[in-house]
Design a protein around this motif. Structure first.
Motif, PDB file in Angstrom:
ATOM      1  N   SER A  77      40.042   6.425  -0.724  1.00 11.59           N
ATOM      2  CA  SER A  77      39.744   4.992  -0.677  1.00 11.59           C
ATOM      3  C   SER A  77      38.258   4.721  -0.889  1.00 11.59           C
TER       4      SER A  77
ATOM      5  N   SER B 223      46.118   4.650  -2.308  1.00 14.28           N
ATOM      6  CA  SER B 223      45.271   5.711  -1.774  1.00 14.28           C
ATOM      7  C   SER B 223      46.011   6.535  -0.728  1.00 14.28           C
TER       8      SER B 223
ATOM      9  N   PRO C 290      44.147   3.198   2.745  1.00 10.49           N
ATOM     10  CA  PRO C 290      44.700   4.552   2.770  1.00 10.49           C
ATOM     11  C   PRO C 290      46.021   4.664   3.529  1.00 10.49           C
TER      12      PRO C 290
ATOM     13  N   LEU D 181      43.823  -0.005  -2.260  1.00  9.82           N
ATOM     14  CA  LEU D 181      42.769   0.857  -1.737  1.00  9.82           C
ATOM     15  C   LEU D 181      43.002   1.289  -0.295  1.00  9.82           C
TER      16      LEU D 181
END
Length: 255
Positions: free
Chosen positions: A22, A16, A10, A8
């Motif tokens: 995210s 992500s 970024p 998750l």
């Protein structure tokens, strides 16, 4: 639920690609009944290097964004570490993050199509340090798929294994789904994880996997997988069942 494997954060790996993505993924995690998630960016895999201090900082920043957006997801820093010749040195240099604060559980990744010949020896050396290795997505490793005794031997030696929920529910195809089912039915897996990426077919399917495993293997097995995730996060002992070898069928030609 607790998710021990996700991408998750970024702009750090193949997960992500933006803070907006995210946030969207975090909302999807919450919708999938996830309340706690480990941030496990790839580390030392030949493409990405995410050093421990950077992951800690980025995870703290991401938690602030989640709080500001009123998203009830608690995140903690970790890594998905590729097995490589520099791993022991990285441990000595304190550049490795674990699944727990007591540094007991390490998420270890093999190449997609191989288990290096030095893996058994290196994992033994890691475990000699009091570290338990969690093997990432063995159900998608083509070498393990063709030679499942590799996984059995590692589990018998004390390693643990994660199965990606999406693999188990068929997102990666029937062959991977079937092998994931075999891994679970032979007591060779210990937790479900999302391994969520901001990519097609890499969404959160933990809740769906939990429903399926309860139907196939029973409520007690489903609860074991959930409680093991919590145990790993807290650095406590997991519950293991007696591993069984997966025997591949042999076909003989008649002449």
């Amino acid at each position: 639920m607790i998710d021990l494997h996700s991408h998750l954060l970024p702009n750090v790996d193949d997960g992500s690609k933006s803070l907006r993505a995210s946030i969207r993924m975090a909302k999807a995690a919450v919708d999938n009944d996830v309340t706690v998630a480990l941030m496990t960016p790839h580390h030392m895999n030949g493409h990405y290097v995410n050093h421990k201090p950077d992951v800690i900082r980025l995870t703290e920043e991401f938690q602030s964004h989640l709080d500001n957006n009123h998203i009830p997801l608690q995140v903690f820093p970790s890594q998905e570490v590729r097995i490589n010749g520099d791993l022991l040195q990285a441990l000595d240099n304190d550049d490795i993050l674990f699944a727990d604060e007591s540094n007991r559980y390490l998420l270890l990744e093999f190449p997609d199509d191989d288990v290096p010949t030095y893996s058994t020896d290196m994992i033994f050396q890691i475990m000699q340090r009091g570290i338990t290795v969690e093997i990432a997505h063995p159900e998608r490793n083509t070498k393990i798929m063709s030679t499942p005794s590799i996984l059995f031997d590692l589990i018998e030696a004390g390693a643990l294994a994660q199965v990606t929920a999406s693999s188990y529910v068929g997102t990666f195809g029937k062959k991977v789904e079937k092998f994931a089912e075999q891994i679970l039915s032979h007591n060779l897996a210990h937790v479900f994880v999302s391994d969520a990426h901001d990519l097609p077919n890499r969404r959160y399917e933990l809740a769906e996997a939990m429903v399926k495993v309860e139907k196939q293997l029973g409520k007690a097995y489903q609860q074991l997988l959930e409680s093991n995730a919590e145990a790993i996060l807290d650095g406590n002992d997991v519950t293991t069942l007696l591993p069984e070898p997966i025997v591949k069928r042999k076909f003989f030609s008649k002449f």
